[in-house]
Design an enzyme around this catalytic site. Structure first.
Site, mmCIF file in Angstrom:
data_model
loop_
_atom_site.group_PDB
_atom_site.id
_atom_site.type_symbol
_atom_site.label_atom_id
_atom_site.label_comp_id
_atom_site.label_asym_id
_atom_site.label_seq_id
_atom_site.Cartn_x
_atom_site.Cartn_y
_atom_site.Cartn_z
ATOM 1 N N ASN A 136 0.825 -1.218 0.000
ATOM 2 C CA ASN A 136 0.000 0.000 0.000
ATOM 3 C C ASN A 136 0.856 1.264 0.000
ATOM 4 O O ASN A 136 0.358 2.358 0.236
ATOM 5 C CB ASN A 136 -0.955 0.000 1.205
ATOM 6 C CG ASN A 136 -0.206 0.040 2.540
ATOM 7 O OD1 ASN A 136 1.026 0.031 2.571
ATOM 8 N ND2 ASN A 136 -0.952 0.095 3.632
ATOM 9 N N HIS A 138 3.404 1.944 2.092
ATOM 10 C CA HIS A 138 3.978 2.410 3.368
ATOM 11 C C HIS A 138 5.501 2.261 3.373
ATOM 12 O O HIS A 138 6.056 1.393 2.709
ATOM 13 C CB HIS A 138 3.331 1.711 4.577
ATOM 14 C CG HIS A 138 3.663 0.263 4.769
ATOM 15 N ND1 HIS A 138 2.708 -0.696 5.054
ATOM 16 C CD2 HIS A 138 4.837 -0.412 4.755
ATOM 17 C CE1 HIS A 138 3.286 -1.864 5.206
ATOM 18 N NE2 HIS A 138 4.581 -1.731 5.021
ATOM 19 N N GLU A 143 1.570 4.492 7.407
ATOM 20 C CA GLU A 143 0.503 4.042 6.526
ATOM 21 C C GLU A 143 -0.022 5.202 5.677
ATOM 22 O O GLU A 143 0.218 6.378 5.999
ATOM 23 C CB GLU A 143 -0.640 3.464 7.377
ATOM 24 C CG GLU A 143 -0.235 2.265 8.226
ATOM 25 C CD GLU A 143 -0.119 0.966 7.422
ATOM 26 O OE1 GLU A 143 0.117 1.008 6.199
ATOM 27 O OE2 GLU A 143 -0.264 -0.099 8.042
HETATM 28 C C1 F6R Z 1 9.925 -3.243 8.005
HETATM 29 C C2 F6R Z 1 9.224 -2.107 7.431
HETATM 30 C C3 F6R Z 1 8.203 -2.258 6.364
HETATM 31 C C4 F6R Z 1 8.569 -3.297 5.316
HETATM 32 C C5 F6R Z 1 7.414 -3.471 4.329
HETATM 33 C C6 F6R Z 1 7.688 -4.559 3.302
HETATM 34 O O1 F6R Z 1 10.852 -2.832 8.977
HETATM 35 O O2 F6R Z 1 9.461 -1.031 7.872
HETATM 36 O O3 F6R Z 1 7.978 -1.019 5.746
HETATM 37 O O4 F6R Z 1 9.724 -2.909 4.623
HETATM 38 O O5 F6R Z 1 6.249 -3.796 5.031
HETATM 39 O O6 F6R Z 1 7.721 -5.793 3.951
HETATM 40 P P1 F6R Z 1 8.064 -7.123 3.128
HETATM 41 O O7 F6R Z 1 9.459 -7.025 2.708
HETATM 42 O O8 F6R Z 1 7.841 -8.232 4.140
HETATM 43 O O9 F6R Z 1 7.103 -7.176 1.997
#
Ligand code: F6R
Length: 249
Positions: A136, A138, A143
């Site tokens: 999304n 973030h 968010e």
């Molecule tokens: C983790 C973080 C999140 C992740 C994001 C992607 O410390 O800050 O922003 O980078 O949610 O997560 P994955 O790599 O599991 O898809």
């Protein structure tokens, strides 16, 4: 902004780990912002290799993780403390005195967030921030809708983000402490890694729409030193025009 596209996720992750190694070679006392998540696991695998072989120094860096879930004990396998311990910290020297992760079990969470922010400042700010991206848009756990000037704080996780959390059989966390977008933007260099089809839309929105809190990662469009590393799948929705900017490195 530089955009680097690699053939697959492993190559993209290796490239990112090698970039971090170059920063560490240039400055062993580097202050690094670290990220967790599935995308980063192969980055840490390569970094462990680099540290084991002595190709880059691992004794002096200082690190600050982006985020941690609230009310999840550090020993819980789904916590980011546990993640960092197994992916990196148990493989390096003295992590407890120089590797900081927000404490999601703190009694006074806003005070913990403020203290975390102050500690980053105390160490002279982040030299480099490693980032993933949520489906999304973030970054950290900021968010959609988060103001670009946000600082480290307690946040509610969206349903989209909660659905993507792994490592929990039940009772997925609802809240987290995260570095703010404003905090991330103050890092001197940002290095964002996105791999896989599931990130293609977020990557396209981040790069092709006017910067807006509806896509938190789009704040990075105005970062003075941003490198984005993608695999083919994550870059698959970028148009030819956007591809023109890509560094052939
Ligand atoms: C983790 C973080 C999140 C992740 C994001 C992607 O410390 O800050 O922003 O980078 O949610 O997560 P994955 O790599 O599991 O898809």
């Amino acid at each position: 902004m530089r955009i680097i596209i690699k053939d697959n996720a492993d190559e993209a992750a290796n490239f990112v780990a090698n970039q971090i190694a170059l920063y560490l070679i240039a400055r062993p006392t580097l202050v690094m912002g670290l990220a967790t998540g599935e995308t980063m696991r192969p980055v840490y695998a390569r970094l462990r290799q680099i540290f084991r072989s002595g190709e880059a120094p691992s004794m002096e860096f200082i690190s600050f993780n982006l985020d941690e879930f609230i009310s999840v004990p550090k020993s819980h396998p789904g916590s980011f403390h546990a993640y960092m311990e197994s992916e990196l910290f148990r493989h390096i020297h003295e992590p407890r005195v120089r590797c900081f992760i927000p404490d999601g079990m703190a009694n006074d969470l806003p005070a913990e967030a403020g203290a975390f922010e102050a500690k980053i400042k105390h160490h002279g700010g982040l030299d480099i921030q490693l980032l993933g991206i949520g489906g999304n848009g973030h970054i950290g756990f900021n968010e959609p809708g988060t103001p670009f000037e946000s600082r480290t704080s307690v946040v509610e996780l969206s349903q989209h983000t909660r659905d993507a959390i792994i490592g929990f059989e039940a009772n997925r966390p609802h809240r987290a402490i995260t570095m703010g977008i404003g905090t991330i933007m103050e890092a001197r260099h940002c290095l964002l890694l996105a791999t896989g089809e599931a990130k293609a839309t977020a990557v396209k929105t981040m790069l092709s729409q006017p910067a807006s809190p509806t896509c938190p990662a789009s704040a990075l469009q105005s970062h003075a030193d941003l490198m984005i590393v993608l695999d083919r799948k994550a870059s698959s929705r970028l148009t030819d025009l956007q591809l023109l900017d890509i560094d052939p490195f």
